[in-house]
Scaffold this motif. Structure first.
Motif, PDB file in Angstrom:
ATOM      1  N   ALA A  99      21.881 105.327  11.540  1.00  0.00           N
ATOM      2  CA  ALA A  99      22.843 104.405  12.152  1.00  0.00           C
ATOM      3  C   ALA A  99      22.411 102.955  11.916  1.00  0.00           C
ATOM      4  O   ALA A  99      23.240 102.088  11.613  1.00  0.00           O
ATOM      5  CB  ALA A  99      22.969 104.694  13.650  1.00  0.00           C
ATOM      6  N   ILE A 100      21.104 102.681  12.031  1.00  0.00           N
ATOM      7  CA  ILE A 100      20.619 101.309  11.830  1.00  0.00           C
ATOM      8  C   ILE A 100      20.712 100.933  10.346  1.00  0.00           C
ATOM      9  O   ILE A 100      21.107  99.814   9.996  1.00  0.00           O
ATOM     10  CB  ILE A 100      19.180 101.157  12.386  1.00  0.00           C
ATOM     11  N   ALA A 101      20.409 101.870   9.472  1.00  0.00           N
ATOM     12  CA  ALA A 101      20.519 101.608   8.030  1.00  0.00           C
ATOM     13  C   ALA A 101      21.966 101.294   7.654  1.00  0.00           C
ATOM     14  O   ALA A 101      22.245 100.351   6.905  1.00  0.00           O
ATOM     15  CB  ALA A 101      19.998 102.808   7.236  1.00  0.00           C
ATOM     16  N   LEU A 102      22.881 102.065   8.223  1.00  0.00           N
ATOM     17  CA  LEU A 102      24.314 101.848   7.937  1.00  0.00           C
ATOM     18  C   LEU A 102      24.772 100.464   8.377  1.00  0.00           C
ATOM     19  O   LEU A 102      25.516  99.789   7.676  1.00  0.00           O
ATOM     20  CB  LEU A 102      25.157 102.879   8.707  1.00  0.00           C
ATOM     21  N   LEU A 147      19.858  97.970   5.298  1.00  0.00           N
ATOM     22  CA  LEU A 147      18.433  97.950   4.939  1.00  0.00           C
ATOM     23  C   LEU A 147      17.841  99.356   5.021  1.00  0.00           C
ATOM     24  O   LEU A 147      18.321 100.191   5.794  1.00  0.00           O
ATOM     25  CB  LEU A 147      17.663  97.040   5.904  1.00  0.00           C
ATOM     26  N   PRO A 148      16.776  99.589   4.247  1.00  0.00           N
ATOM     27  CA  PRO A 148      16.092 100.881   4.405  1.00  0.00           C
ATOM     28  C   PRO A 148      15.393 100.961   5.767  1.00  0.00           C
ATOM     29  O   PRO A 148      14.852  99.968   6.243  1.00  0.00           O
ATOM     30  CB  PRO A 148      15.068 100.902   3.264  1.00  0.00           C
ATOM     31  N   VAL A 149      15.428 102.119   6.399  1.00  0.00           N
ATOM     32  CA  VAL A 149      14.803 102.300   7.713  1.00  0.00           C
ATOM     33  C   VAL A 149      13.886 103.513   7.642  1.00  0.00           C
ATOM     34  O   VAL A 149      14.299 104.568   7.152  1.00  0.00           O
ATOM     35  CB  VAL A 149      15.874 102.545   8.803  1.00  0.00           C
ATOM     36  N   VAL A 150      12.640 103.347   8.094  1.00  0.00           N
ATOM     37  CA  VAL A 150      11.761 104.513   8.169  1.00  0.00           C
ATOM     38  C   VAL A 150      11.222 104.662   9.590  1.00  0.00           C
ATOM     39  O   VAL A 150      11.066 103.672  10.314  1.00  0.00           O
ATOM     40  CB  VAL A 150      10.552 104.445   7.192  1.00  0.00           C
ATOM     41  N   ILE A 151      10.964 105.894   9.965  1.00  0.00           N
ATOM     42  CA  ILE A 151      10.376 106.159  11.283  1.00  0.00           C
ATOM     43  C   ILE A 151       8.874 106.335  11.073  1.00  0.00           C
ATOM     44  O   ILE A 151       8.448 107.056  10.167  1.00  0.00           O
ATOM     45  CB  ILE A 151      11.001 107.420  11.909  1.00  0.00           C
ATOM     46  N   ALA A 152       8.092 105.637  11.890  1.00  0.00           N
ATOM     47  CA  ALA A 152       6.632 105.706  11.762  1.00  0.00           C
ATOM     48  C   ALA A 152       6.154 107.127  12.030  1.00  0.00           C
ATOM     49  O   ALA A 152       6.828 107.902  12.713  1.00  0.00           O
ATOM     50  CB  ALA A 152       5.985 104.746  12.759  1.00  0.00           C
ATOM     51  N   ASN A 153       4.968 107.439  11.506  1.00  0.00           N
ATOM     52  CA  ASN A 153       4.348 108.708  11.877  1.00  0.00           C
ATOM     53  C   ASN A 153       3.989 108.631  13.353  1.00  0.00           C
ATOM     54  O   ASN A 153       3.571 107.577  13.827  1.00  0.00           O
ATOM     55  CB  ASN A 153       3.039 108.915  11.100  1.00  0.00           C
ATOM     56  N   ILE A 189      12.930  98.343   7.593  1.00  0.00           N
ATOM     57  CA  ILE A 189      12.644  98.299   9.032  1.00  0.00           C
ATOM     58  C   ILE A 189      11.842  99.544   9.389  1.00  0.00           C
ATOM     59  O   ILE A 189      12.146 100.633   8.912  1.00  0.00           O
ATOM     60  CB  ILE A 189      13.974  98.320   9.823  1.00  0.00           C
ATOM     61  N   VAL A 190      10.804  99.361  10.234  1.00  0.00           N
ATOM     62  CA  VAL A 190      10.040 100.511  10.697  1.00  0.00           C
ATOM     63  C   VAL A 190      10.345 100.750  12.171  1.00  0.00           C
ATOM     64  O   VAL A 190      10.352  99.815  12.969  1.00  0.00           O
ATOM     65  CB  VAL A 190       8.523 100.300  10.496  1.00  0.00           C
TER      66      VAL A 190
END
Ligand code: ADP
Ligand code: MG
Length: 346
Positions: free
Chosen positions: A307-310, A314-320, A292-293
């Protein structure tokens, strides 16, 4: 000799992320030229209301205005609460992005990002506002699509991608594939609800009234989506005591802030989970791979990604640059012919 020079004038087509908290404007060939709060200060004199200031200047007045001046956020909850004021704000920002109306080489094409859940009436209102502000053609672009393009997701390929954009008034959750939204939902929970929850908690626990700006400052300094670990941190907060009526200062801890915002945070997580539960299996498989981005200012809340990954596994990344991601994506849709197909004629 004047003709070739005229042809070299920039076109000034632009893409606008009209956010509930911040408006960001991208101009073709120039990139982001404006990033200001979506706030308008109105002054009433002799019964006539007129715009006193817009953007940064207007935000400075919030909560500090005399009776005849009102600082408002026309898009507060993700809908246009006040269409006249919203239109004046859009006009102001378009003119400012051009560097003044007189320098307009020709009427520009304007892409405006709209929440995926906005109604036909709201979309029409936005289109009319942009037309009145001088657009030759108005394109509408779904915000999550713009966010996904800005974050570099493969939205024009047959691959599922998921984006969560947490703004001030709304959170947009979407699954995209092949230039379209396979699923989207917009919930009216975001940074504002967190600020309101902090205001309510401070009032309840300390009998202290704090303004919107103070609540937001507390959230930026201490807010966390998960209970804090390690050294306890606090900050001092000033407001008006409800019983004594006098200005007063208290200390608030990171744990208290995390507890205060737990409810809006869990509503956001609920929307993400609902999206995953409604996704077709093939797309879900892509999302398991790619994760998820996150975009929008709310993705800067500490540990929201964790918190969302937990809660999803799913893996969660924050966009640049999450605060300008939507405008960057809309700008790309304007400039790059491969992405042109995501735009909807208004
Ligand atoms: P919108 O698209 O609705 O205009 P933005 O994407 O600009 O909203 O995000 C604004 C929201 O992000 C505000 O509620 C703001 O308080 C919040 N925000 C910005 N930075 C942070 C941070 N560091 N921590 C928590 N929230 C933040
Ligand atoms: Mg936004």
């Amino acid at each position: 000799m004047w003709l070739p020079r005229l042809f070299r004038l920039p076109s000034h087509d632009m893409a606008i992320d009209l956010g509930t908290v911040n408006t960001v404007v991208y101009v073709r060939g120039q990139g982001i030229v404006l990033n200001e709060p979506s706030v308008v200060a109105l002054e009433t004199r002799d019964g006539i209301r007129r715009v006193k200031s817009v953007g940064r200047d207007a935000k400075l007045m919030m909560g500090k205005t005399p009776d005849n001046i009102q600082a408002i956020r026309p898009l507060r909850d993700g809908v246009i609460a006040d269409i006249d004021v919203a239109e004046q704000m859009i006009k102001h920002f378009i003119d400012k992005a051009h560097g003044g109306r007189s320098r307009l080489p020709r009427r520009p094409e304007i892409v405006i990002c709209v929440p995926s859940g906005s109604t036909t009436v709201e979309r029409r209102a936005i289109r009319d506002a942009a037309t009145n502000a001088g657009a030759s053609k108005v394109w509408l672009l779904d915000e999550p699509m713009a966010a996904a393009i800005g974050a570099g997701l493969p939205v024009i390929e047959p691959v599922g991608a998921m984006v969560v954009d947490i703004g001030g008034g709304t959170t947009e959750v979407a699954i995209l594939s092949l230039r379209g939204l396979a699923y989207s939902t917009s919930v009216r929970v975001g940074g504002d609800k967190m600020d309101e929850a902090i205001t309510a908690a401070v009032r309840r626990k300390y009998n202290l009234m704090v303004g919107e700006t103070t609540a937001e400052r507390i959230k930026h300094a201490l807010g966390s989506a998960l209970p804090p670990e390690g050294e306890p941190r606090t900050i001092s907060v000033r407001g008006r005591h409800l019983v004594q009526g006098m200005p007063k200062e208290i200390e608030i801890s990171q744990a208290e802030v995390a507890e205060a915002i737990a409810e809006p945070v869990s509503q956001i997580i609920g929307a993400v989970r609902a999206a995953l539960e409604n996704t077709a299996p093939e797309l879900a498989a892509d999302i398991v791979d790619r994760g998820i981005v996150m975009t929008g200012g709310g993705s800067l809340l500490q540990r929201i990604d964790e918190a969302i990954a937990l809660s999803t596994g799913l893996p969660v990344v924050i966009a640049n640059d999450p605060l300008v991601c939507v405008a960057m994506g809309a700008g790309r849709a304007l400039e790059d012919p491969d992405y042109r197909g995501v735009l909807n004629a208004a």
